[in-house]
Scaffold this motif. Structure first.
Motif, PDB file in Angstrom:
ATOM      1  N   ALA A  51       0.989  -1.114   0.140  1.00  0.00           N
ATOM      2  CA  ALA A  51       0.157  -0.093  -0.063  1.00  0.00           C
ATOM      3  C   ALA A  51       0.796   1.247   0.064  1.00  0.00           C
ATOM      4  CB  ALA A  51      -0.868   0.017   1.174  1.00  0.00           C
ATOM      5  N   GLY A  52       0.504   2.094  -0.696  1.00  0.00           N
ATOM      6  CA  GLY A  52       1.385   3.293  -1.049  1.00  0.00           C
ATOM      7  C   GLY A  52       2.313   3.515  -2.212  1.00  0.00           C
ATOM      8  N   SER A  53       2.562   2.190  -2.856  1.00  0.00           N
ATOM      9  CA  SER A  53       3.246   2.135  -3.754  1.00  0.00           C
ATOM     10  C   SER A  53       3.099   2.863  -5.049  1.00  0.00           C
ATOM     11  CB  SER A  53       3.832   0.662  -4.249  1.00  0.00           C
ATOM     12  OG  SER A  53       4.408  -0.193  -3.029  1.00  0.00           O
ATOM     13  N   ILE A  54       3.700   3.221  -5.981  1.00  0.00           N
ATOM     14  CA  ILE A  54       3.440   3.854  -6.983  1.00  0.00           C
ATOM     15  C   ILE A  54       4.087   2.969  -8.266  1.00  0.00           C
ATOM     16  CG2 ILE A  54       3.444   6.088  -8.568  1.00  0.00           C
ATOM     17  CD1 ILE A  54       2.194   6.309  -5.917  1.00  0.00           C
ATOM     18  N   ARG A  55       3.225   2.786  -8.992  1.00  0.00           N
ATOM     19  CA  ARG A  55       3.490   1.735 -10.264  1.00  0.00           C
ATOM     20  C   ARG A  55       3.381   2.511 -11.734  1.00  0.00           C
ATOM     21  NH1 ARG A  55       0.144  -3.610 -10.556  1.00  0.00           N
ATOM     22  NH2 ARG A  55      -1.513  -1.991 -11.214  1.00  0.00           N
ATOM     23  N   GLN A  56       4.155   2.555 -12.498  1.00  0.00           N
ATOM     24  CA  GLN A  56       4.082   3.102 -13.728  1.00  0.00           C
ATOM     25  C   GLN A  56       3.930   1.729 -14.838  1.00  0.00           C
ATOM     26  OE1 GLN A  56       7.117   5.815 -15.342  1.00  0.00           O
ATOM     27  NE2 GLN A  56       5.233   6.786 -16.630  1.00  0.00           N
ATOM     28  N   ILE A  57       2.990   1.828 -15.647  1.00  0.00           N
ATOM     29  CA  ILE A  57       2.697   1.076 -16.569  1.00  0.00           C
ATOM     30  C   ILE A  57       2.995   1.689 -18.084  1.00  0.00           C
ATOM     31  CG2 ILE A  57       1.191  -0.574 -17.807  1.00  0.00           C
ATOM     32  CD1 ILE A  57      -0.492  -0.624 -15.318  1.00  0.00           C
ATOM     33  N   SER A  58       4.228   1.484 -18.726  1.00  0.00           N
ATOM     34  CA  SER A  58       4.487   2.106 -20.147  1.00  0.00           C
ATOM     35  C   SER A  58       3.790   1.034 -21.181  1.00  0.00           C
ATOM     36  CB  SER A  58       5.853   2.157 -20.209  1.00  0.00           C
ATOM     37  OG  SER A  58       6.411   2.844 -19.186  1.00  0.00           O
ATOM     38  N   PHE A  59       3.251   1.811 -22.034  1.00  0.00           N
ATOM     39  CA  PHE A  59       2.615   0.706 -23.198  1.00  0.00           C
ATOM     40  C   PHE A  59       3.623   1.182 -24.666  1.00  0.00           C
ATOM     41  CE2 PHE A  59      -0.795   2.131 -20.652  1.00  0.00           C
ATOM     42  CZ  PHE A  59      -1.403   0.889 -20.167  1.00  0.00           C
ATOM     43  N   GLN A  60       3.496   0.045 -25.493  1.00  0.00           N
ATOM     44  CA  GLN A  60       4.102   0.115 -26.677  1.00  0.00           C
ATOM     45  C   GLN A  60       3.696   1.456 -27.645  1.00  0.00           C
ATOM     46  OE1 GLN A  60       6.720  -1.680 -27.343  1.00  0.00           O
ATOM     47  NE2 GLN A  60       6.548  -3.529 -25.938  1.00  0.00           N
ATOM     48  N   ASP A  61       4.438   1.958 -28.284  1.00  0.00           N
ATOM     49  CA  ASP A  61       4.245   2.821 -29.299  1.00  0.00           C
ATOM     50  C   ASP A  61       3.079   2.363 -30.373  1.00  0.00           C
ATOM     51  OD1 ASP A  61       6.335   4.241 -28.395  1.00  0.00           O
ATOM     52  OD2 ASP A  61       7.745   3.844 -29.972  1.00  0.00           O
ATOM     53  N   GLY A  62       2.467   3.467 -30.386  1.00  0.00           N
ATOM     54  CA  GLY A  62       1.138   3.291 -31.636  1.00  0.00           C
ATOM     55  C   GLY A  62      -0.201   2.747 -30.731  1.00  0.00           C
ATOM     56  N   ILE A  63      -0.117   2.505 -29.434  1.00  0.00           N
ATOM     57  CA  ILE A  63      -1.205   2.137 -28.689  1.00  0.00           C
ATOM     58  C   ILE A  63      -2.340   3.336 -28.444  1.00  0.00           C
ATOM     59  CG2 ILE A  63      -2.088   1.266 -26.244  1.00  0.00           C
ATOM     60  CD1 ILE A  63      -0.623  -0.859 -28.192  1.00  0.00           C
ATOM     61  N   GLY A  64      -1.739   4.644 -28.472  1.00  0.00           N
ATOM     62  CA  GLY A  64      -2.696   5.577 -28.334  1.00  0.00           C
ATOM     63  C   GLY A  64      -2.406   6.100 -26.798  1.00  0.00           C
ATOM     64  N   LEU A  65      -1.693   5.354 -25.869  1.00  0.00           N
ATOM     65  CA  LEU A  65      -1.365   6.033 -24.583  1.00  0.00           C
ATOM     66  C   LEU A  65      -0.069   5.686 -24.309  1.00  0.00           C
ATOM     67  CD1 LEU A  65      -2.883   6.941 -22.152  1.00  0.00           C
ATOM     68  CD2 LEU A  65      -3.565   4.501 -21.595  1.00  0.00           C
ATOM     69  N   LYS A  66       0.623   6.555 -23.603  1.00  0.00           N
ATOM     70  CA  LYS A  66       2.024   6.429 -23.312  1.00  0.00           C
ATOM     71  C   LYS A  66       2.290   5.555 -22.264  1.00  0.00           C
ATOM     72  CE  LYS A  66       6.402   8.529 -23.146  1.00  0.00           C
ATOM     73  NZ  LYS A  66       7.245  10.070 -22.723  1.00  0.00           N
ATOM     74  N   SER A  67       1.567   6.081 -21.228  1.00  0.00           N
ATOM     75  CA  SER A  67       1.818   5.357 -19.766  1.00  0.00           C
ATOM     76  C   SER A  67       0.609   5.754 -18.824  1.00  0.00           C
ATOM     77  CB  SER A  67       2.881   5.705 -19.225  1.00  0.00           C
ATOM     78  OG  SER A  67       3.189   6.930 -18.895  1.00  0.00           O
TER      79      SER A  67
END
Length: 160
Positions: A51-67
């Protein structure tokens, strides 16, 4: 600010503890392997998953959403429950203050499980979500869920 909550349930032939371990506890390792065309990486920028952790999910190029960036609100391995808040994501948070997702895995029929999900959208101002926007988010989550489920069915020893 408006608040809109939606609940859903999915059944699976996979036992709840295996789904919890794979989808929640090992998300950062497993999902980029199962969905490399979608997910580039998953990294904790703060904490290690508690609890309290921060997680970044990065997407592949062309998905329309960077992260997107999530904050872990609660992890309860004993009750197989988890909650997190979406706190950053270009395009997603134009209309939202935050989105809170709560998930619990419970025993289902024939040794399988029921995945109970609740999503609470906190919109900015008087913005109202459309059914299409909610449906799109649900479909993306279900796609990841089904990919993990298929992997676990094909690999009965994984996360046992």
């Amino acid at each position: 600010m408006g608040v809109f909550a939606f609940s859903d349930e999915f059944t699976s032939p996979v036992p709840p503890a295996r789904l919890f371990k794979a989808l929640i506890l090992d998300f950062g390792n497993l999902l980029p392997k199962l969905l490399p065309q979608l997910i580039k990486s998953v990294d904790f920028t703060q904490g290690n998953g508690e609890a309290g952790s921060i997680r970044q999910i990065s997407f592949q190029d062309g998905i329309g959403l960077k992260s997107v960036t999530n904050r872990v609100e609660a992890v309860d391995p004993e009750n197989l429950s988890y909650s997190y808040s979406l706190i950053e994501g270009e395009g997603l948070l134009d209309k939202m203050e935050t989105i809170v997702h709560e998930v619990q895995f419970v025993p289902g029929p024939d040794g399988g499980s029921i995945n109970k999900m609740k999503s609470t959208y906190h919109t900015k101002g008087d913005i109202v979500l459309t059914e299409e926007e909610v449906k799109e988010g649900k479909e993306k989550a279900l796609g990841m869920y089904k990919a993990v489920e298929a992997y676990l069915l094909q690999n009965p020893e994984a996360y046992a």
